[in-house]
Design an enzyme around this catalytic site. Structure first.
Site, PDB file in Angstrom:
ATOM      1  N   GLU A  73       0.841  -1.210   0.000  1.00  0.00           N
ATOM      2  CA  GLU A  73       0.000   0.000   0.000  1.00  0.00           C
ATOM      3  C   GLU A  73       0.873   1.255   0.000  1.00  0.00           C
ATOM      4  OE1 GLU A  73      -3.153  -0.217   2.968  1.00  0.00           O
ATOM      5  OE2 GLU A  73      -4.018  -1.976   1.997  1.00  0.00           O
ATOM      6  N   GLU A 127      -4.632  -8.947  -0.115  1.00  0.00           N
ATOM      7  CA  GLU A 127      -5.357  -8.787   1.154  1.00  0.00           C
ATOM      8  C   GLU A 127      -6.826  -8.684   0.795  1.00  0.00           C
ATOM      9  OE1 GLU A 127      -4.039  -5.697   3.845  1.00  0.00           O
ATOM     10  OE2 GLU A 127      -1.941  -6.035   3.284  1.00  0.00           O
TER      11      GLU A 127
HETATM   12  O1  AHR Z   1      -4.711  -6.127   7.171  1.00  0.00           O
HETATM   13  C1  AHR Z   1      -4.658  -4.957   7.899  1.00  0.00           C
HETATM   14  C2  AHR Z   1      -4.088  -3.784   7.120  1.00  0.00           C
HETATM   15  O2  AHR Z   1      -4.928  -3.480   6.055  1.00  0.00           O
HETATM   16  C3  AHR Z   1      -2.747  -4.023   6.447  1.00  0.00           C
HETATM   17  O3  AHR Z   1      -1.687  -3.811   7.316  1.00  0.00           O
HETATM   18  C4  AHR Z   1      -2.753  -3.011   5.351  1.00  0.00           C
HETATM   19  O4  AHR Z   1      -1.997  -3.414   4.248  1.00  0.00           O
HETATM   20  C5  AHR Z   1      -4.226  -2.847   5.017  1.00  0.00           C
HETATM   21  O5  AHR Z   1      -4.604  -1.531   4.942  1.00  0.00           O
END
Ligand code: AHR
Length: 497
Positions: free
Chosen positions: A177, A303
């Site tokens: 990110e 994710e």
């Molecule tokens: O999974 C939790 C957080 O969500 C992670 O650290 C980040 O990459 C995302 O915003």
């Protein structure tokens, strides 16, 4: 008379379902690592939690991403190798808020602990290198420590730390990110940083590592950002190949739906939000195809999952596990199957105790959440060829959107066709007819169902977790037509041979 009809186009192949689509993600956040996979930060010797490890092992996880998340861009891997008592204690920059018991990172669980966990689980490791606050040298050194078989200082350090053979880590993420916690970069800025890192990390491939190194860039849910990133990253005056193998994005849903307070209308909205994954995959694939091709650069969703208002930094992003979340995971896995021609991996967040984890712990107890059973039920798809399905099903209007009540995906393996079905309707059953196009033979059928008769919003814990195991599903077979009755909020897997 059926409510829905699923036609399985047995001859219409999409592509191989990469097993890595069933991957997972674990971050140094809350109780994911400490209390999750590792006993606690003070463990001296082998601190793995046997109960958690054996549940994860049974799942045959293809790949596990680590150490973050936001944590990755503040992590310096050398803090976490060597004798545990000599490792420095650091602040956990992003995940310390309010966690009085654990505001700091002990580094007790580091590279060797993670990679040996992966070996034990039979899982491919995916390491996310620090681009936000690190440098290319640190990232390239990490590859050398993990994968090099020569006589260098770093290879020697790995041997001294107990691992003679190179680990052969294939997947290397460069940043996380980076539009946000990974450095708040513009797409052009990240692309330039990415190219610089990729030059050094990617060149490690020249050193006869025992695995190819595959490079992964972190994209965004805003697809204009991805398009600009792709344009700049390929803008290489020397005409070299695109320095990346996969582009990722993160998609969480459920942020407006408190699990404790939601009603049926909100369940519908939640599932519509989960189904947004389809659009995101199409758009990121389009961003890749605008300047390169998804044949060369795969799509990863590294994710994803439900993130409800209950999960906040102060409680280590913990939220109750229930059937509703599991149902959303099934719907998303079907979407991944439909996009098997572009998808190379996905990693649900986060393996143990955090967000839509598969395994939860409380003291000495560890149990499988309903989402765990969904992954298990979908496992026969792994490595199969996805085939097209058409679903004719009622839709429910949800604000400006629509929720199709029944979903499906199908795949063909060596000896069987495997069909998964979801009834996303939390109110009513659905009679579903499954038509196997292009065949008249009556198949041998083996079918299981999850969550029949279970309430969608009940919190699953150590006392009731056993009630969420799969059960046999009755299937009426009439030559190549099958009929099943799917109770509200259920997921089914049907094997046909
Ligand atoms: O999974 C939790 C957080 O969500 C992670 O650290 C980040 O990459 C995302 O915003």
């Amino acid at each position: 008379m059926s409510d829905s009809r699923v036609t399985v186009h047995t001859e219409a192949r999409i592509d191989r379902i990469e097993p890595e689509i069933h991957g997972h993600f674990a971050e140094h956040l809350g109780r994911c690592i400490y209390d999750g996979v590792w006993e606690d930060e003070s463990s001296e010797e082998n601190g793995y939690r046997d109960d958690v490890v054996s549940l994860l092992r049974e799942l045959e996880m293809p790949v596990l991403r680590w150490p973050g998340g936001c944590f990755a861009d503040d992590y310096h891997w050398e803090d976490g190798v060597g004798p545990r008592e000599e490792r420095p204690r650091r602040r956990n920059l992003f995940w310390a808020q309010g966690t009085e018991e654990r505001p700091e990172e002990s580094n007790a669980f580091g590279t060797d602990e993670f990679l040996q966990l992966c070996e034990h689980l039979g899982t491919e490791a995916y390491l996310a290198a620090n681009v936000g606050s690190g440098d290319p040298q640190e990232a390239a050194d990490w590859v050398e420590y993990c994968n090099y078989d020569g006589d260098t200082d770093l290879a020697e350090r790995r041997r001294e730390n107990g691992h003679d053979e190179p680990y052969g880590v294939r997947y290397w993420g460069l940043g996380n990110e980076n539009w946000g916690c990974g450095g708040r970069m513009s797409p052009e800025q990240y692309a330039r940083e990415y190219r610089r890192f990729a030059t050094y990390v990617g060149s490690m491939d020249n050193l006869l590592l025992d695995h190819d190194v595959e490079l992964i860039a972190c994209g965004f849910e805003h697809h204009e950002w991805n398009r600009r990133f792709m344009e700049e990253v390929g803008n290489n005056a020397w005409g070299a190949d695109f320095p990346l193998d996969h582009l990722t994005l993160h998609h969480y849903y459920g942020g407006t739906m408190s699990v404790a307070e939601a009603d049926e209308d909100q369940y519908d909205q939640f599932l519509v939000d989960a189904l947004e994954m389809d659009r995101h995959i199409e758009r990121i694939a389009a961003a890749i195809n605008a300047v390169a091709t998804t044949r060369d650069i795969g799509v990863i969703i590294d994710e994803w999952g439900a993130w409800h208002p209950e999960a906040v930094a102060e409680n280590g992003l913990e939220q109750p596990g229930n059937v509703l979340d599991a149902l959303s995971a099934a719907a998303v896995l079907d979407i991944f199957n439909h996009h098997s021609d572009v998808m190379t991996m996905s990693n649900i967040a986060q393996t143990v105790n955090v967000l839509q984890c598969l395994v939860e712990t409380d003291g000495d107890d560890a149990w499988a959440r309903p989402t765990y059973h969904v992954f298990d039920l979908y496992a026969p798809h792994k490595g199969n060829e996805a085939i097209r399905t058409s679903v004719d099903t009622p839709v429910r209007a949800v604000d400006d959107d629509e929720l199709p009540l029944v979903g499906a995906s199908a795949s063909v393996g060596d000896d069987e066709t495997y069909v998964t079905l979801t009834n996303l309707d939390c109110r009513d059953s659905q009679t579903v007819e499954i038509v196997l196009e292009g065949t008249t033979d009556e198949p041998t059928v083996d079918a299981t169902v999850l969550f029949e008769g279970r309430d969608v919003d009940v919190t699953v814990d150590a006392s009731n977790a056993h009630q969420y195991e799969p059960e046999e599903l009755d299937v009426e077979v009439d030559e190549s037509r099958l009929t099943v009755e799917l109770a509200p909020s259920t997921v089914a897997g049907i094997s046909l041979s």
